[in-house]
Design an enzyme around this catalytic site. Sequence first.
Site, PDB file in Angstrom:
ATOM      1  N   SER A   1      27.707  22.652  -9.513  1.00  0.00           N
ATOM      2  CA  SER A   1      27.133  23.121 -10.770  1.00  0.00           C
ATOM      3  C   SER A   1      27.805  24.400 -11.274  1.00  0.00           C
ATOM      4  O   SER A   1      27.687  24.740 -12.443  1.00  0.00           O
ATOM      5  CB  SER A   1      25.634  23.370 -10.581  1.00  0.00           C
ATOM      6  OG  SER A   1      25.430  24.286  -9.522  1.00  0.00           O
TER       7      SER A   1
ATOM      8  N   LYS B   1      27.607  33.516 -14.798  1.00  0.00           N
ATOM      9  CA  LYS B   1      28.353  33.685 -16.063  1.00  0.00           C
ATOM     10  C   LYS B   1      28.744  35.148 -16.232  1.00  0.00           C
ATOM     11  O   LYS B   1      28.213  36.032 -15.554  1.00  0.00           O
ATOM     12  CB  LYS B   1      27.465  33.280 -17.253  1.00  0.00           C
ATOM     13  CG  LYS B   1      27.078  31.806 -17.294  1.00  0.00           C
ATOM     14  CD  LYS B   1      28.194  30.934 -17.802  1.00  0.00           C
ATOM     15  CE  LYS B   1      27.668  29.512 -18.083  1.00  0.00           C
ATOM     16  NZ  LYS B   1      27.119  28.878 -16.858  1.00  0.00           N
TER      17      LYS B   1
END
Lengths: 220, 220
Positions: free
Chosen positions: A138, A177
Amino acid sequence: MKDFNKLSKRQRNILIYMEGYVEKHGFPPTIREIGTATDINSTSVVNYNLNKLVQAGYLERSGRVSRGIRMVGEIPGDDKKKVKVAQAPVSIPLVGQIVAGEPVPPFEANGDSIEVTPAMLGNANVDDVFALRVKGDSMIDAMIADGDIVLLRRVSTARNGDMVAVWLDERGETTLKRFYLEPDRIRLQPENPTMQPIYVHPAHCQIQGKVVSVIRPFRQ
Amino acid sequence: MKDFNKLSKRQRNILIYMEGYVEKHGFPPTIREIGTATDINSTSVVNYNLNKLVQAGYLERSGRVSRGIRMVGEIPGDDKKKVKVAQAPVSIPLVGQIVAGEPVPPFEANGDSIEVTPAMLGNANVDDVFALRVKGDSMIDAMIADGDIVLLRRVSTARNGDMVAVWLDERGETTLKRFYLEPDRIRLQPENPTMQPIYVHPAHCQIQGKVVSVIRPFRQ
DNA sequence: ATTATAAGGACACACTTGTTCTATGTCAAA
DNA sequence: TTTGACATAGAACAAGTGTGTCCTTATAAT
């Protein structure tokens, strides 16, 4: 107190030889070995100098015991030992796995840990850092693969450009992120430049840690 | 290989006594001291068991040398030493950069180096490992980003599935791929499953090293 | 110059310590 | 039961090894 310059050349040589010998053999040298190595032909002279070194606090001896010499403290001006101390590795708790569908687990060591050198932590305080093993693909858009180990630092705030672990309320998942605070929203930019950023409201996400380092071990 | 349970009670006692003695005195005990401590009243029996322990890989001896015994590795079931031994960090030379358009530079330390824990090297011999800093995004299909540090192990051969650094004659570039030997060709499979593999003839490529680990430091 | 003190050297002695040899006991396989 | 590998014990031996003594030489203070 311990003034290395007060020692004679011979005494200095003895100390240096001692250190190397113990390092190499795992046990101390005999008086005669020291003599040979430091160009002293008489055991009594070696003995004399050894006692001087004991007096000066560099050595300890166990009387009437062969090889009963051991070093205490360090040799001034000899960096070798110092480096080792400076490098002392630290143990980082491996608190679990990081999966897209779950938040980062609480900061509790379950026994597992990994050893890293302090240099790998940058300025981060050792006690604030923990490790997670990435499960699944993921995080592939963050260039992080299945099996990678992520070193995270517990922080309450992040600066623009930091790689952070964020829990997204709306999606119900954790993601890695780059963090950018914009006027009215947070932009979460994937590391992979071909992917599109995510925009979230500051109230709808939680920064769970700042990525310090990623380690990817390969099967040998 | 090392099966602690295969050791006799006496041999176990000897190991434990050895460790404590060295810790306390700074030098190893004599055969007779070991005998007294472990209730063996014959020096030859101590000697016999010491040799067994050497055979089993727990000790090393220096023949005809008083106290010529040293411990190697750790005592199974005794955590104290394990930590210490496992922690000794090693220095890996940082020999340069890895760029797609250039072959891996020769194995010469230019002074730079990075510290890693031996555990990160797997089974690789420390002396065979070197580090390269990745320059550019050419390895992005191997999930390796600009600035990553790749730990490589100089090898002449690779096994199927190994991540290797390969120089491709036809393309004139170095790439990191997974290695698979097929009947008449080598398949170089990108780590990223969405990318297509490259097929090359064994004569037209050179394996320059096997990837041991990848480290990605982040700005703090 | 004389003396005191530190340093270096040679050597014998006694103790320490590893090695080896023989004898004995144990236990499982043949 | 016999055999043989393994483990143990004890003693004797040969180096290894620390220590003390005596002597010589160098250095510095008086």
